[in-house]
Scaffold this motif. Structure first.
Motif, PDB file in Angstrom:
ATOM      1  N   GLU A  10      53.635  33.497  24.069  1.00  0.00           N
ATOM      2  CA  GLU A  10      52.541  34.455  24.229  1.00  0.00           C
ATOM      3  C   GLU A  10      51.815  34.233  25.554  1.00  0.00           C
ATOM      4  O   GLU A  10      51.418  33.117  25.873  1.00  0.00           O
ATOM      5  CB  GLU A  10      51.528  34.333  23.091  1.00  0.00           C
ATOM      6  CG  GLU A  10      50.385  35.336  23.240  1.00  0.00           C
ATOM      7  CD  GLU A  10      49.444  35.380  22.057  1.00  0.00           C
ATOM      8  OE1 GLU A  10      48.843  36.443  21.829  1.00  0.00           O
ATOM      9  OE2 GLU A  10      49.320  34.354  21.358  1.00  0.00           O
ATOM     10  N   VAL A  55      53.787  41.921  24.371  1.00  0.00           N
ATOM     11  CA  VAL A  55      52.422  42.255  24.756  1.00  0.00           C
ATOM     12  C   VAL A  55      52.052  43.553  24.050  1.00  0.00           C
ATOM     13  O   VAL A  55      52.910  44.239  23.495  1.00  0.00           O
ATOM     14  CB  VAL A  55      52.286  42.435  26.287  1.00  0.00           C
ATOM     15  CG1 VAL A  55      52.574  41.130  27.006  1.00  0.00           C
ATOM     16  CG2 VAL A  55      53.203  43.546  26.793  1.00  0.00           C
ATOM     17  N   GLY A  61      48.370  44.413  28.464  1.00  0.00           N
ATOM     18  CA  GLY A  61      49.781  44.065  28.477  1.00  0.00           C
ATOM     19  C   GLY A  61      50.442  44.412  29.801  1.00  0.00           C
ATOM     20  O   GLY A  61      51.302  43.673  30.302  1.00  0.00           O
ATOM     21  N   VAL A  64      49.742  41.689  32.267  1.00  0.00           N
ATOM     22  CA  VAL A  64      50.596  40.518  32.066  1.00  0.00           C
ATOM     23  C   VAL A  64      51.950  40.737  32.732  1.00  0.00           C
ATOM     24  O   VAL A  64      52.413  39.907  33.530  1.00  0.00           O
ATOM     25  CB  VAL A  64      50.780  40.229  30.562  1.00  0.00           C
ATOM     26  CG1 VAL A  64      51.885  39.191  30.338  1.00  0.00           C
ATOM     27  CG2 VAL A  64      49.471  39.742  29.947  1.00  0.00           C
ATOM     28  N   THR A  86      47.273  42.983  23.088  1.00  0.00           N
ATOM     29  CA  THR A  86      47.528  41.781  23.880  1.00  0.00           C
ATOM     30  C   THR A  86      46.420  40.770  23.600  1.00  0.00           C
ATOM     31  O   THR A  86      45.254  41.134  23.479  1.00  0.00           O
ATOM     32  CB  THR A  86      47.551  42.132  25.381  1.00  0.00           C
ATOM     33  OG1 THR A  86      48.565  43.111  25.605  1.00  0.00           O
ATOM     34  CG2 THR A  86      47.827  40.903  26.232  1.00  0.00           C
ATOM     35  N   ARG A 105      43.434  35.692  19.549  1.00  0.00           N
ATOM     36  CA  ARG A 105      44.863  35.965  19.511  1.00  0.00           C
ATOM     37  C   ARG A 105      45.394  36.204  18.103  1.00  0.00           C
ATOM     38  O   ARG A 105      46.584  36.494  17.941  1.00  0.00           O
ATOM     39  CB  ARG A 105      45.613  34.791  20.151  1.00  0.00           C
ATOM     40  CG  ARG A 105      45.489  33.494  19.423  1.00  0.00           C
ATOM     41  CD  ARG A 105      45.875  32.274  20.234  1.00  0.00           C
ATOM     42  NE  ARG A 105      47.142  32.345  20.921  1.00  0.00           N
ATOM     43  CZ  ARG A 105      47.601  31.364  21.704  1.00  0.00           C
ATOM     44  NH1 ARG A 105      46.878  30.254  21.871  1.00  0.00           N
ATOM     45  NH2 ARG A 105      48.750  31.489  22.313  1.00  0.00           N
ATOM     46  N   SER A 108      47.741  39.212  17.330  1.00  0.00           N
ATOM     47  CA  SER A 108      48.102  39.791  18.623  1.00  0.00           C
ATOM     48  C   SER A 108      49.584  40.131  18.685  1.00  0.00           C
ATOM     49  O   SER A 108      50.392  39.681  17.874  1.00  0.00           O
ATOM     50  CB  SER A 108      47.771  38.794  19.739  1.00  0.00           C
ATOM     51  OG  SER A 108      48.608  37.658  19.636  1.00  0.00           O
ATOM     52  N   GLY A 110      51.661  39.111  20.902  1.00  0.00           N
ATOM     53  CA  GLY A 110      52.409  37.907  21.221  1.00  0.00           C
ATOM     54  C   GLY A 110      52.736  37.069  20.003  1.00  0.00           C
ATOM     55  O   GLY A 110      53.770  36.390  19.967  1.00  0.00           O
TER      56      GLY A 110
END
Length: 332
Positions: A10, A55, A61, A64, A86, A105, A108, A110
């Motif tokens: 992640e 993501v 995302g 990233v 994300t 998170r 999330s 990830g």
């Protein structure tokens, strides 16, 4: 031919505050993730690195993926999840050498990483090195299944496995982590851990089991050596222990080697461990011996400590020699 390194996990959007969060103020926007930090560090050193992960189908995302692409990391195996955001991480500096970290998170994108992403990576072109951390299996059952599959595929395709323990107490307990990590040891070629993380990888009974002589109480160096010896007996190829400002020690069947940390003015310790791993793997891929691997690792770790951010200070190959320059030198 496959990439030099394949890694997955992640990566979150990172917000770095200028002071206590409750007081407001400015924040810098970047990205952060242990595996992607290593990927960027390796890419800057000239290696072919593939990163996979999930993501959100959102602007965060896109940040990233855009950042990783800009740093030369291949992200074609990554996916965008329309049903989850994300992840987010907030860094809150509280004292000159203390930063608090806040994670957002849970649920999330990830954390919803699936094994199919790993199958795709290995079917396309198996990597020379698979790099894992102990963070990804703690995220969710599906992420744990993905890491288990990666270990299996790496074994089938003769990819070297590097594991950085990277224990996160906010994600799982030490007992949960140990239950997973201990089962991984026979698959691991290069184990990287801090001295307090090493016991998570040991079988029940720890150092002194299987007929070995237990070290005397109060002798940390002997305890560390005994733990490393036991891991080597389990099939780990080499055990590399990060000791922070004291440097690092590596253990192999041929003995041990210590390298002190490089002396720099500390700015931000965040990301130093990931930079260390990137340097170590870079030298390993270059065919360097144990001395060369540790030397490059403590050098890249020093660059991270001397720079703000998780990965922003990672050096290029041409910059590796800069730490040997005299203070005040202007590099032209």
């Amino acid at each position: 031919m496959g990439p030099d390194v394949f890694t997955f996990g992640e990566t979150m959007v990172a917000l770095r505050g200028s002071g206590p969060l409750k007081l407001g103020g400015t924040m810098n926007v970047s990205i952060a993730g242990a595996e992607s930090n290593v990927a960027i560090g390796l890419a800057r050193l000239g290696h072919d690195v593939h990163w996979s992960g999930a993501v959100g189908e959102d602007e965060a995302g896109q940040l990233v993926l855009r950042t990783l692409r800009a740093e030369g990391v291949e992200v074609s195996g990554a996916s965008a999840d329309p049903d989850a955001p994300t992840g987010l991480i907030l860094f809150e500096p509280r004292l000159p050498e203390i930063t608090r970290v806040h994670y957002y998170r849970a649920g999330s994108a990830g954390s919803r990483l699936k094994p199919s992403a790993i199958e795709q990576a290995f079917s396309a072109a198996p990597p020379r090195v698979l790099h894992l951390t102990g963070i990804t299996p703690a995220l969710s059952p599906t992420a744990r299944s993905a890491t288990q599959l990666a270990l299996q595929l790496a074994s089938e395709h003769c990819s070297l496995v590097c594991l950085d323990v990277n224990f996160r107490a906010r994600l799982w307990t030490a007992e949960e982590a140990a239950g997973v990590l201990r089962e991984w040891m026979p698959y691991v070629d290069t184990l990287i851990a801090s001295d307090d993380e090493l016991p998570l990888c040991l079988p029940t009974g720890g150092a002194g089991a299987e007929g070995d002589t237990a070290p005397a109480p109060g002798d940390p160096a002997a305890t560390l050596a005994a733990q490393a010896k036991l891991l080597l007996k389990l099939g780990v190829g080499e055990v590399v222990v990060k000791l922070g400002s004291a440097g690092a020690t590596a253990f192999t069947d041929d003995g041990s080697l210590h390298r002190p940390a490089r002396s720099v003015r500390a700015v931000d310790p965040v990301g130093a461990g990931d930079a260390f791993v990137a340097g170590y793997l870079s030298a390993l891929l270059d065919g360097e011996d144990l001395t060369g691997r540790l030397e490059r690792a403590v050098t890249t770790g020093a660059f991270a400590v001397a720079s703000p951010g998780d990965w922003e200070g990672a050096p290029t190959r041409s910059e590796l020699g800069m730490l040997g320059a005299r203070p005040g030198t202007v590099v032209r």
